[in-house]
Design an enzyme around this catalytic site. Structure first.
Site, PDB file in Angstrom:
ATOM      1  N   GLU A 204       0.825  -1.223   0.000  1.00  0.00           N
ATOM      2  CA  GLU A 204       0.000   0.000   0.000  1.00  0.00           C
ATOM      3  C   GLU A 204       0.855   1.267   0.000  1.00  0.00           C
ATOM      4  O   GLU A 204       1.134   1.827   1.050  1.00  0.00           O
ATOM      5  CB  GLU A 204      -0.947   0.019   1.209  1.00  0.00           C
ATOM      6  CG  GLU A 204      -1.872   1.223   1.194  1.00  0.00           C
ATOM      7  CD  GLU A 204      -2.781   1.327   2.410  1.00  0.00           C
ATOM      8  OE1 GLU A 204      -3.681   2.185   2.394  1.00  0.00           O
ATOM      9  OE2 GLU A 204      -2.594   0.567   3.376  1.00  0.00           O
TER      10      GLU A 204
ATOM     11  N   LYS B 281      -2.734  -1.924  -2.896  1.00  0.00           N
ATOM     12  CA  LYS B 281      -3.780  -1.028  -2.384  1.00  0.00           C
ATOM     13  C   LYS B 281      -3.339   0.395  -2.695  1.00  0.00           C
ATOM     14  O   LYS B 281      -2.328   0.865  -2.182  1.00  0.00           O
ATOM     15  CB  LYS B 281      -3.993  -1.237  -0.878  1.00  0.00           C
ATOM     16  CG  LYS B 281      -5.090  -0.332  -0.301  1.00  0.00           C
ATOM     17  CD  LYS B 281      -5.547  -0.777   1.078  1.00  0.00           C
ATOM     18  CE  LYS B 281      -6.558   0.188   1.664  1.00  0.00           C
ATOM     19  NZ  LYS B 281      -7.211  -0.292   2.888  1.00  0.00           N
TER      20      LYS B 281
END
Length: 298
Positions: free
Chosen positions: A179, A216
């Site tokens: 992420e 992400k």
């Protein structure tokens, strides 16, 4: 291939739905509780605070609205993984009772801003934490860095750090969610995303054939900008964070990105409150979940 649960892998790769992020931790827990209507005066120490937040998460997870028809996976905070719901470890409850794939947030927060980015702080007990995650039947992990400026050196460092830790996680038999969040308020967000995509593609090309990761990312400025990442054979799924957008705005932006699915936390619990009757709570949650799902299946 690492020792992955193939049923869960298939669900994450091709299932219809989104990921619920229930992983606010440490510093963000009081804020999450306050939005839920539980003020700081309700608890006197961390243990009481975490018990209250576990009650909130238990209520969400046990709600009939929290249904695998719409939700593919849920990201847990370490403290939640180590607690139980109806006598089952949280991850086991999610998978056995709800058919929802459990993930664990593993990062220890962000380092100070340097080169326009915030790297992850060192994760000192990572190996021990991953061993425990495997024992608790967790499928994958999540870790967050933040990009504030289109600084090529900083962005490269963020992506290299994420993939380095990601490979350690995969070697333990877990699928890492990488992420590298781009700050949605960054004045050069689109430029950051261009550099970020190049760096991610470089790292994906260096992976051994069997390595699987998830990504992400912030919803991109240019629609469908991440389509090549979505179709990369190493990538199980690309999920989007809400990043500070209201739920309505996040859903609207997500709808315009084919194949990108939500992994919302604040936008998921928006409108929920401790004082609500179960019927009202379940209806509110159900409406939220259906709206996020609709935006995720475009």
């Amino acid at each position: 291939m690492a020792n992955l649960n193939n049923e869960q892998l298939d669900r994450m790769h091709s299932g219809k739905g989104f990921i619920a992020a229930l992983d606010q931790s440490g510093g963000s827990t009081p804020k999450a509780l306050s939005q839920y209507g539980v003020e700081e005066s309700s608890y006197t120490n961390d243990e009481e605070m975490y018990t209250l937040v576990h009650e909130m998460r238990t209520r969400i997870i046990k709600s009939p609205a929290f249904d695998s028809q719409y939700i593919l996976g849920a990201i847990l905070f370490e403290n939640t993984m180590d607690r139980k719901i109806d006598g089952e470890w949280t991850a086991d409850y999610l998978w056995k009772k709800k058919n929802i794939v459990p993930f664990l947030k593993v990062d220890k927060g962000l380092a100070d801003l340097a080169n326009g980015v915030q790297l992850m702080k060192p994760i000192s007990n990572l190996d021990e934490l991953l061993t425990r995650a495997v024992e608790r039947n967790i499928f994958g992990t999540k870790m967050r860095s933040v990009i504030k400026e289109a600084n090529p050196e900083g962005i490269r460092e963020v992506v290299e750090q994420q993939f380095e830790v990601g490979k350690q996680i995969f070697a333990k038999g877990l699928v890492p969610i990488i992420e590298p969040e781009v700050d949605i308020y960054s004045p050069d967000k689109e430029k950051s995303e261009q550099i970020l995509k190049e760096e991610i593609q470089k790292q994906l090309n260096l992976l051994d054939k069997d390595v699987k990761v998830m990504l992400k990312l912030s919803i991109p400025t240019v629609n469908n900008f991440y389509s090549e990442l979505i179709s990369d054979p190493h990538v199980v799924r690309v999920v989007a964070l809400s990043g500070g957008y209201s739920r309505e705005e996040a859903n609207d932006k997500l709808e315009h990105n084919h194949g990108l699915i939500a992994s919302f936390s604040r936008a998921l619990s928006e409108g929920l409150s401790a004082g609500q009757s179960d019927a009202y709570f379940d209806t509110t949650l159900s409406n939220t979940i259906k709206a996020i799902y609709k935006a995720s299946i475009t």
